[in-house]
Design an enzyme around this catalytic site. Structure first.
Site, PDB file in Angstrom:
ATOM      1  N   PHE A   1       0.967  91.614  99.486  1.00 19.31           N
ATOM      2  CA  PHE A   1       1.200  89.674  98.788  1.00 19.31           C
ATOM      3  C   PHE A   1      -0.302  90.038  98.956  1.00 19.31           C
ATOM      4  O   PHE A   1      -0.832  90.019  99.882  1.00 19.31           O
ATOM      5  CB  PHE A   1       2.353  88.749  99.420  1.00 19.31           C
ATOM      6  CG  PHE A   1       1.663  87.320  98.769  1.00 19.31           C
ATOM      7  CD1 PHE A   1       1.769  87.578  97.241  1.00 19.31           C
ATOM      8  CD2 PHE A   1       1.717  85.931  99.398  1.00 19.31           C
ATOM      9  CE1 PHE A   1       1.547  86.562  96.964  1.00 19.31           C
ATOM     10  CE2 PHE A   1       1.128  85.597  98.501  1.00 19.31           C
ATOM     11  CZ  PHE A   1       1.535  85.254  97.112  1.00 19.31           C
ATOM     12  N   GLN A   2      -1.069  89.144  97.772  1.00 24.82           N
ATOM     13  CA  GLN A   2      -2.678  88.820  97.934  1.00 24.82           C
ATOM     14  C   GLN A   2      -3.688  89.773  98.454  1.00 24.82           C
ATOM     15  O   GLN A   2      -4.834  89.161  98.549  1.00 24.82           O
ATOM     16  CB  GLN A   2      -2.939  87.779  97.925  1.00 24.82           C
ATOM     17  CG  GLN A   2      -2.007  86.208  97.826  1.00 24.82           C
ATOM     18  CD  GLN A   2      -2.226  85.422  98.040  1.00 24.82           C
ATOM     19  OE1 GLN A   2      -2.332  84.490  98.958  1.00 24.82           O
ATOM     20  NE2 GLN A   2      -2.055  84.270  96.934  1.00 24.82           N
TER      21      GLN A   2
ATOM     22  N   GLU B   1     -12.245  79.108  92.643  1.00 24.77           N
ATOM     23  CA  GLU B   1     -12.859  80.297  93.504  1.00 24.77           C
ATOM     24  C   GLU B   1     -14.751  80.473  93.003  1.00 24.77           C
ATOM     25  O   GLU B   1     -16.230  80.744  93.480  1.00 24.77           O
ATOM     26  CB  GLU B   1     -12.533  81.490  94.116  1.00 24.77           C
ATOM     27  CG  GLU B   1     -11.595  80.685  95.147  1.00 24.77           C
ATOM     28  CD  GLU B   1     -10.449  80.614  94.604  1.00 24.77           C
ATOM     29  OE1 GLU B   1      -9.898  80.536  93.364  1.00 24.77           O
ATOM     30  OE2 GLU B   1      -9.112  80.606  95.661  1.00 24.77           O
TER      31      GLU B   1
ATOM     32  N   LYS C   1      -6.704  89.450 108.239  1.00 26.17           N
ATOM     33  CA  LYS C   1      -6.233  88.434 108.748  1.00 26.17           C
ATOM     34  C   LYS C   1      -5.853  88.531 110.372  1.00 26.17           C
ATOM     35  O   LYS C   1      -5.671  87.614 111.691  1.00 26.17           O
ATOM     36  CB  LYS C   1      -4.487  88.012 108.344  1.00 26.17           C
ATOM     37  CG  LYS C   1      -3.859  86.482 108.439  1.00 26.17           C
ATOM     38  CD  LYS C   1      -2.308  86.347 108.355  1.00 26.17           C
ATOM     39  CE  LYS C   1      -2.178  85.355 108.593  1.00 26.17           C
ATOM     40  NZ  LYS C   1      -2.762  83.838 108.253  1.00 26.17           N
TER      41      LYS C   1
ATOM     42  N   MET D   1     -25.376  80.319  70.241  1.00 26.19           N
ATOM     43  CA  MET D   1     -26.014  81.201  70.292  1.00 26.19           C
ATOM     44  C   MET D   1     -25.537  82.495  70.171  1.00 26.19           C
ATOM     45  O   MET D   1     -26.035  83.113  68.813  1.00 26.19           O
ATOM     46  CB  MET D   1     -26.587  81.599  72.416  1.00 26.19           C
ATOM     47  CG  MET D   1     -27.639  82.495  71.797  1.00 26.19           C
ATOM     48  SD  MET D   1     -28.946  82.490  71.074  1.00 26.19           S
ATOM     49  CE  MET D   1     -29.971  81.496  72.614  1.00 26.19           C
TER      50      MET D   1
END
Lengths: 564, 165
Positions: free
Chosen positions: A103-104, A41, A153, A478
């Protein structure tokens, strides 16, 4: 939902599905909208960002709740730091379960509050159309930025009559576009008198589309121009002469700041008038504040009042859109031209020319080992200076800023504010989606390319022929350079002696892998890569201990540069 | 830095949307500012809330915070009271020990400071005191000698003074 996106002109979504966005994904197949399936993502967020920077449109990404949402956070913060218009749609657990550690479930609104321009949790489907309209409006107007919409949802499953609001009603949001004429007049009085003026331009010029106005204003007043990393391309680095040859633009000073050119940093340090346009006096630009343009009156044009007098006290603040302010300044110049402009500017132009000649940007490609600057230089030549370039962060980014000369805005896409390693490849993919016919090249390091290497497969399976030029020095270069200069060469944690074989890796993904180990191989490899209509990873084995110079050590004034 | 520290009272009118207080507070906490007190309640206009907060810190950082609060999409107006005259009040509920020998003294203090006794029990009085910082501080000091058991303060409410003519 998709009807709203269509009304906002969205043609593509970068996303990754999951439980909390299944309903949206199910519905998506009924709509004519392109979906780019990413592999992580963070990639989706950077692709939406790269798409937005390259095209000027709002980038959109769609991810699920919990880890899907948290994985976008670096991408959201990157876009926030560089004022990139984006809408991030995250799934959320059903409203009845919010707060239950379901959940999640994660409070993504809370997590992203400091790195979004605004955010919405939609609890009622009847608010959805208004929220989407506001989200896009906020993302692209004023100082642009990412806006997050969290969609539970059950709200995705709910039905409502579709009514898209015609008007926006945000009583607390009125960005000042029109620059105040009184302030413009005051600024012009300084401009008329200044003997050593410098224009210092930033990303705001890109966002406001003020390229033509800036060029016109600078050329009318013959004020030399320096740019921040985000401002590169807002003023042409070169001009093409009658014979078609590219010459350096006489007013262009190059980038300023920590790795700025000698002439840009010297010009700012000796200026008596600094006109900042859409730039924010970042610490990488100013160095030690007290040593930054110490003799100059400062005019600051910016659409965001919080940027003004934040780091440096400003004499004449002008809140407004850069394009609007520059148009008004041009009117002033037309109404009251500067008298004796030639004589007035001649000594300053001479001085700048002298600085340019004393310490030009330079490297020597003498040995058998490829110099990284030579690779960037060759990419510039072979691509005719006309590619969309993305970078990762570190030496690859600074050499690109120094040696690839940008003549147009939206050609350099780089994470300036946040400095996000792993930005370049997904940003290049997003840019290629938005500009299918243009050559897009990610100039990468062997360290940062590995931070989002999984997106090579996204390019392959969507037939997006991005090119990745890895400046492979087997170090986190760097950081190694800082250790060399300021940490007694204690190279702790920066040596990448074990890296994958990038050629084989490219092949494993179904892309093309090429390698150059000698200077004479650089150009043929680039030419071959640019002629292949597939993603190509190029492994340039470069000298390991090359540094980026000039360099202003942290805490020093920008006139105190290390030159070699 | 310490030398530049000053106390500031800021009034903010916002749209009463979920999370608006968190947005305001986040701008202060994100810059390491401690909030001394904060009040928030709806105004006479439905949907519009007034937040009053008191904080202390460096002037330059504070002016950045005020600008940032102004920039929030839900913010309608910000009043930086360090630049204007203002009136402020807060209310404190103070439960104080009130036994045989101290009851009269507690009541005298109530009288002098125009406080009210709002709850009485055999050993304690609960007082309601309204005033500005220094008045509440004075009451607390006097009652402290008698014995404060518990205290709840509302935090400050503030409004700019109107022009006199």
């Amino acid at each position: 939902m998709f009807e709203c996106l269509k009304r906002e002109g969205v043609e593509v979504i970068f996303g990754f599905p999951g439980g909390s966005v299944l309903d949206l994904y199910h519905e998506m197949t009924n709509h004519d909208i392109r979906h780019i399936l990413v592999r992580h993502e963070q990639g989706a967020a950077h692709m939406a960002d790269g798409y937005a920077r390259a095209t000027g449109r709002v980038g959109v990404c769609l991810v699920t709740s919990g880890p899907g949402a948290t994985n976008t956070v670096t991408g959201v913060a990157t876009a926030y730091a560089d004022s990139v218009p984006m809408v991030i749609i995250t799934g959320q657990v059903p409203t009845a379960m919010i707060g239950d550690d379901a959940f999640q479930e994660v409070d993504i609104i809370g997590i992203t509050r400091p790195c979004t321009k605004h955010s919405y949790l939609v609890r009622d489907v009847n608010d959805l159309a208004r929220v989407i309209k506001e989200a896009f409006y906020l993302a692209r107007t004023g100082r642009p930025g990412p806006v997050l919409v969290d969609l539970p949802k059950d709200v995705q499953q709910a039905q409502a009559d579709f009514r898209y609001p015609r008007r926006i009603d945000l009583p607390g949001y009125h960005p000042t576009v029109e620059a105040h004429m009184g302030q413009i007049k005051r600024a012009y009085q300084f401009i008329k008198k200044a003997r050593h003026p410098v224009l210092y331009i930033g990303g705001g010029v890109v966002h406001s589309g003020a390229y033509d106005e800036l060029v016109r204003f600078a050329e009318m007043t013959r004020i030399p121009v320096t740019g921040t990393l985000m401002g590169l391309g807002s003023f042409p680095a070169t001009v093409t002469d009658a014979a078609g040859r590219k010459e350096p633009h006489p007013l262009w000073l190059g980038m300023l700041g920590m790795h700025g050119t000698f002439r840009a940093n010297m010009a700012v340090s000796h200026s008596d008038l600094l006109i900042a346009v859409g730039a924010r006096f970042d610490d990488r630009v100013t160095g030690k504040i007290s040593g930054f343009a110490p003799k100059a009156k400062i005019v600051h044009i910016d659409i965001d009042p919080t940027s003004i007098s934040k780091n440096v006290e400003v004499d004449i603040p002008i809140v407004g859109d850069c394009k609007n302010a520059l148009e008004k300044l041009i009117q002033m110049v037309e109404a009251e031209p500067i008298e004796g402009l030639d004589e007035l500017r001649a000594p300053w132009a001479g001085q700048i020319h002298e600085w340019r000649e004393t310490y030009p940007l330079a490297y020597t490609q003498d040995s058998d080992v490829i110099k990284p600057q030579f690779v960037v230089d060759t990419i510039y030549r072979v691509s005719n200076g006309d590619a969309v370039i993305t970078t990762e962060v570190g030496q690859n980014q600074m050499w690109t800023a120094q040696y690839y000369l940008f003549d147009r805005p939206r050609r350099l896409l780089t994470s300036g504010g946040l400095g996000t390693m792993g930005y370049g490849l997904p940003a290049a993919i997003g840019a290629q989606v938005g500009m299918p016919d243009r050559l897009v090249v990610d100039i990468a390091g062997d360290g940062s390319i590995q931070m989002n290497i999984q997106e090579v497969i996204t390019a392959v399976c969507n037939c997006l022929p991005v090119k990745v030029a890895i400046l492979n020095n087997r170090y986190l270069g760097m950081v190694r350079q800082w250790q060399e200069l300021f940490y007694q060469k204690n190279y702790c944690g920066t040596c990448l002696d074990a890296s994958p074989d990038f050629v084989k890796l490219a092949e494993a993904y179904g892309a093309v892998g090429l390698r150059a180990t000698k200077p004479e191989e650089v150009e043929p490899v680039l030419r071959e890569a640019f002629s292949i209509n597939k993603p190509v990873l190029m492994d340039f084995v470069v000298s390991p201990e090359e540094g980026v110079y000039p360099m202003v050590p942290a805490g020093k004034s920008i006139s105190e540069m290390l030159l070699v | 830095m310490e030398n530049n520290k000053q106390r500031y009272t800021i009034g903010i009118l916002v749209q009463n949307r979920p999370g608006v207080l968190a947005r305001v507070v986040g701008l202060l906490s994100g810059r390491g500012f401690n909030i001394e007190n904060i009040t928030a309640a709806e105004t006479n206009e439905p949907g519009i809330t007034r937040i009053t907060l008191v904080t202390s810190g460096d002037r330059r950082v504070l002016s950045q915070i005020v600008k940032q609060i102004n920039k929030l999409v839900d913010t309608l107006k910000v009043f930086d009271f360090s630049e204007t005259e203002f009136v402020d009040r807060e209310m404190a509920l103070i439960k104080v020990r009130a036994e045989e020998g101290t009851r009269a003294e507690v009541l005298r203090i109530v009288d002098i400071f125009r406080a009210k006794v709002v709850d009485v029990s055999p050993h304690f009085y609960t007082l309601e005191v309204t005033g500005n910082d220094s008045k509440i501080a004075a009451v607390m000091e006097l009652l402290g000698q008698i014995g404060i058991v518990e205290i709840a303060r509302t935090g400050k409410a503030a409004l700019a003074r109107s022009k006199k003519h």
